[in-house]
Design a protein around this motif. Sequence first.
Motif, PDB file in Angstrom:
ATOM      1  N   THR A 223       3.241   1.540  -3.184  1.00 15.80           N
ATOM      2  CA  THR A 223       3.192   0.886  -1.875  1.00 15.80           C
ATOM      3  C   THR A 223       2.127  -0.203  -1.846  1.00 15.80           C
ATOM      4  OG1 THR A 223       3.953   2.915  -0.804  1.00 15.80           O
ATOM      5  CG2 THR A 223       2.872   1.286   0.600  1.00 15.80           C
ATOM      6  N   ALA A 224       0.917   0.122  -2.293  1.00 13.59           N
ATOM      7  CA  ALA A 224      -0.179  -0.847  -2.259  1.00 13.59           C
ATOM      8  C   ALA A 224       0.117  -2.050  -3.155  1.00 13.59           C
ATOM      9  CB  ALA A 224      -1.486  -0.176  -2.677  1.00 13.59           C
ATOM     10  N   SER A 225       0.603  -1.798  -4.356  1.00 15.93           N
ATOM     11  CA  SER A 225       0.866  -2.913  -5.266  1.00 15.93           C
ATOM     12  C   SER A 225       2.048  -3.753  -4.792  1.00 15.93           C
ATOM     13  CB  SER A 225       1.076  -2.422  -6.696  1.00 15.93           C
ATOM     14  OG  SER A 225       2.146  -1.516  -6.755  1.00 15.93           O
TER      15      SER A 225
ATOM     16  N   TYR B 169      -3.423  -2.491 -10.071  1.00 18.63           N
ATOM     17  CA  TYR B 169      -3.355  -1.477  -9.028  1.00 18.63           C
ATOM     18  C   TYR B 169      -3.114  -0.095  -9.645  1.00 18.63           C
ATOM     19  CZ  TYR B 169      -3.702  -4.307  -4.828  1.00 18.63           C
ATOM     20  OH  TYR B 169      -4.174  -5.103  -3.822  1.00 18.63           O
TER      21      TYR B 169
END
Length: 69
Positions: free
Chosen positions: A20-22, A49
């Motif tokens: 999700t973050a990347s 990430y």
Amino acid sequence: MNRTVRGVVYVSVWVLLWGTASSLADFVLLQRGAYEIGTAGQAVTFASYGIAAVVLAVRLAGRFLPPEA
């Protein structure tokens, strides 16, 4: 919850957080024209990430995966 299931859940949550973050960072970088789709920039974003997620997961593992008694 037994130790194996707890470990699988722990790793699964970290994979979801990493993805999700990347993906969000990748989306922003693509929108701003920092790099194009399929270039090394994307690989670097996801790999960096991923490394950060592994470091955090290892450091926090003791809180969520206590040693066997």
